[in-house]
Motif scaffolding. Sequence first.
Motif, short mmCIF file in Angstrom:
data_model
loop_
_atom_site.label_atom_id
_atom_site.label_comp_id
_atom_site.label_asym_id
_atom_site.label_seq_id
_atom_site.Cartn_x
_atom_site.Cartn_y
_atom_site.Cartn_z
N GLU A 155 0.83 -1.21 0.00
CA GLU A 155 0.00 0.00 0.00
C GLU A 155 0.87 1.26 0.00
O GLU A 155 0.56 2.23 -0.70
CB GLU A 155 -0.93 -0.01 1.21
N GLU A 156 1.94 1.24 0.77
CA GLU A 156 2.85 2.39 0.81
C GLU A 156 3.52 2.60 -0.55
O GLU A 156 3.65 3.74 -1.02
CB GLU A 156 3.90 2.18 1.90
N MET A 157 3.93 1.51 -1.19
CA MET A 157 4.57 1.62 -2.50
C MET A 157 3.60 2.21 -3.52
O MET A 157 3.97 3.09 -4.32
CB MET A 157 5.04 0.24 -2.96
N ALA A 158 2.36 1.76 -3.51
CA ALA A 158 1.36 2.27 -4.45
C ALA A 158 1.09 3.75 -4.20
O ALA A 158 0.95 4.55 -5.14
CB ALA A 158 0.07 1.46 -4.34
N ARG A 159 1.03 4.15 -2.93
CA ARG A 159 0.78 5.55 -2.59
C ARG A 159 1.94 6.44 -3.05
O ARG A 159 1.73 7.50 -3.66
CB ARG A 159 0.59 5.69 -1.08
N LEU A 160 3.17 6.00 -2.80
CA LEU A 160 4.33 6.79 -3.20
C LEU A 160 4.45 6.88 -4.72
O LEU A 160 4.77 7.94 -5.26
CB LEU A 160 5.60 6.16 -2.62
N ALA A 161 4.19 5.77 -5.41
CA ALA A 161 4.30 5.77 -6.87
C ALA A 161 3.31 6.74 -7.49
O ALA A 161 3.64 7.48 -8.43
CB ALA A 161 4.09 4.36 -7.41
N ALA A 162 2.09 6.76 -6.98
CA ALA A 162 1.07 7.67 -7.52
C ALA A 162 1.43 9.12 -7.22
O ALA A 162 1.28 10.00 -8.08
CB ALA A 162 -0.29 7.32 -6.94
N GLY A 163 1.92 9.38 -6.02
CA GLY A 163 2.18 10.75 -5.61
C GLY A 163 3.46 11.34 -6.16
O GLY A 163 3.53 12.54 -6.44
N GLU A 164 4.50 10.51 -6.32
CA GLU A 164 5.81 11.05 -6.68
C GLU A 164 6.13 10.95 -8.17
O GLU A 164 6.83 11.81 -8.70
CB GLU A 164 6.90 10.34 -5.86
N ILE A 165 5.66 9.91 -8.84
CA ILE A 165 5.98 9.79 -10.27
C ILE A 165 4.74 9.54 -11.14
O ILE A 165 4.87 9.28 -12.33
CB ILE A 165 7.03 8.69 -10.54
N GLY A 166 3.56 9.60 -10.53
CA GLY A 166 2.33 9.45 -11.30
C GLY A 166 2.12 8.06 -11.87
O GLY A 166 1.49 7.90 -12.92
N LEU A 167 2.64 7.05 -11.19
CA LEU A 167 2.53 5.67 -11.67
C LEU A 167 1.43 4.97 -10.88
O LEU A 167 1.48 4.87 -9.65
CB LEU A 167 3.86 4.94 -11.48
N SER A 168 0.40 4.48 -11.59
CA SER A 168 -0.74 3.84 -10.93
C SER A 168 -0.45 2.37 -10.66
O SER A 168 -0.07 1.62 -11.56
CB SER A 168 -1.98 3.97 -11.82
N MET A 169 -0.62 1.97 -9.41
CA MET A 169 -0.41 0.58 -9.01
C MET A 169 -1.63 0.06 -8.26
O MET A 169 -2.30 0.82 -7.55
CB MET A 169 0.82 0.44 -8.10
N THR A 170 -1.89 -1.23 -8.40
CA THR A 170 -2.93 -1.92 -7.65
C THR A 170 -2.27 -2.87 -6.67
O THR A 170 -1.30 -3.55 -7.01
CB THR A 170 -3.85 -2.71 -8.60
N VAL A 171 -2.81 -2.92 -5.45
CA VAL A 171 -2.34 -3.90 -4.48
C VAL A 171 -3.10 -5.20 -4.73
O VAL A 171 -4.32 -5.25 -4.62
CB VAL A 171 -2.54 -3.42 -3.04
N GLU A 172 -2.35 -6.22 -5.08
CA GLU A 172 -2.93 -7.51 -5.45
C GLU A 172 -2.60 -8.52 -4.36
O GLU A 172 -1.51 -8.50 -3.79
CB GLU A 172 -2.33 -7.94 -6.78
N GLY A 173 -3.53 -9.40 -4.09
CA GLY A 173 -3.32 -10.42 -3.07
C GLY A 173 -3.44 -11.81 -3.65
O GLY A 173 -4.06 -12.03 -4.69
N GLY A 174 -2.83 -12.75 -2.95
CA GLY A 174 -2.90 -14.14 -3.39
C GLY A 174 -2.15 -15.03 -2.44
O GLY A 174 -2.08 -14.76 -1.23
N LEU A 175 -1.59 -16.08 -2.98
CA LEU A 175 -0.94 -17.10 -2.17
C LEU A 175 0.47 -17.37 -2.66
O LEU A 175 0.76 -17.27 -3.85
CB LEU A 175 -1.73 -18.42 -2.23
N ILE A 176 1.32 -17.72 -1.72
CA ILE A 176 2.59 -18.36 -2.04
C ILE A 176 2.42 -19.84 -1.74
O ILE A 176 2.06 -20.22 -0.61
CB ILE A 176 3.75 -17.78 -1.22
N LEU A 177 2.62 -20.68 -2.75
CA LEU A 177 2.51 -22.12 -2.55
C LEU A 177 3.84 -22.64 -2.02
O LEU A 177 4.90 -22.37 -2.58
CB LEU A 177 2.15 -22.82 -3.86
#
Length: 309
Positions: free
Chosen positions: A208-230
């Motif tokens: 979440e922090e990475m997505a917030r910084l990317a949007a605010g500092e370089i205008g790069l849109s990111m989605t926080v995705e969830g899943g599993l490590i097998l």
Amino acid sequence: MTILLVLLGFSISPADSARALVSIRSIPEAAVYYSQMAAAEDGEHMVEFAHILEASGRFSEAYRVYGLALGNSSSQSTSRWLINRRLGVSPLDTTLVITASVTNTGDAAAWNVQVIIPMPVSHPPFQTLTILSNDFTPSGGLLSARIPIIAPGQTVRLSVTVSITQQPGSMRPVTGQISDEALAWITHTLRSMNIPEALPGPCIPMSEEMARLAAGEIGLSMTVEGGLILDTGGCIFHAWDVINEYNIRIDPLLFKDDSLLSIAHNPADVVPLWDLSTTDGYELNLLFKDPACSLTGTMSATAIQALEE
């Protein structure tokens, strides 16, 4: 007077030569060649050779070399890591049962409890996901269920069963998608991020922090995705970022240990399931009206088909 010029040659090992050529953006053929030379000269470099093969998207070769390293491993922890890496570079075809468990830890009955989780969806081009059975009702990118009553001490379990086929994939070389400036910003930011002490783990707040910084500092849109490590020992819930425009995966937590596999890499032992922004960053939400109720919720997942031992 005769002047004798002596040229001193500095010997650089094949392993060092390989490391010098490898970058987040690309792994040139020469790096793979030097890494292979290092593994041939010294078996201790076998794991590094397999790692470079995996990071460059040469998955069948990586599987073979990880196997050779596994045969020579005398460490239980290293052997488990190698087994998991072989899972990561192999095609996946499995059925997962994802279970939400809700327990009433209070003294009074809990009425009309709503349980909400994100909806599992396919993640092309590497993965196809199909919901086979479901205790929830789908609605607007969510799965929800209503439990009429949970008695004190009672645990109610709700499950969704999904079929998943997934190929290991790589977005490397990262060519025209991301500028040098943006890629430098990403690696610098990931390197400088701290690992927070968070429950149940640091992966969601870091993403979440990475997505917030990317949007605010370089205008790069990111989605926080969830899943599993097998893992050969079970399934572990995890989260990471995806750059929306390019569908490039970035794992802030993994970057601390493995920068190559944390960016533009989609191994088959990392199974994307859902967009966590639909549930405000939570895999499980419980809604109930009575403030006197005391409920706890947990998520678990099980692979029905046995993973490689």
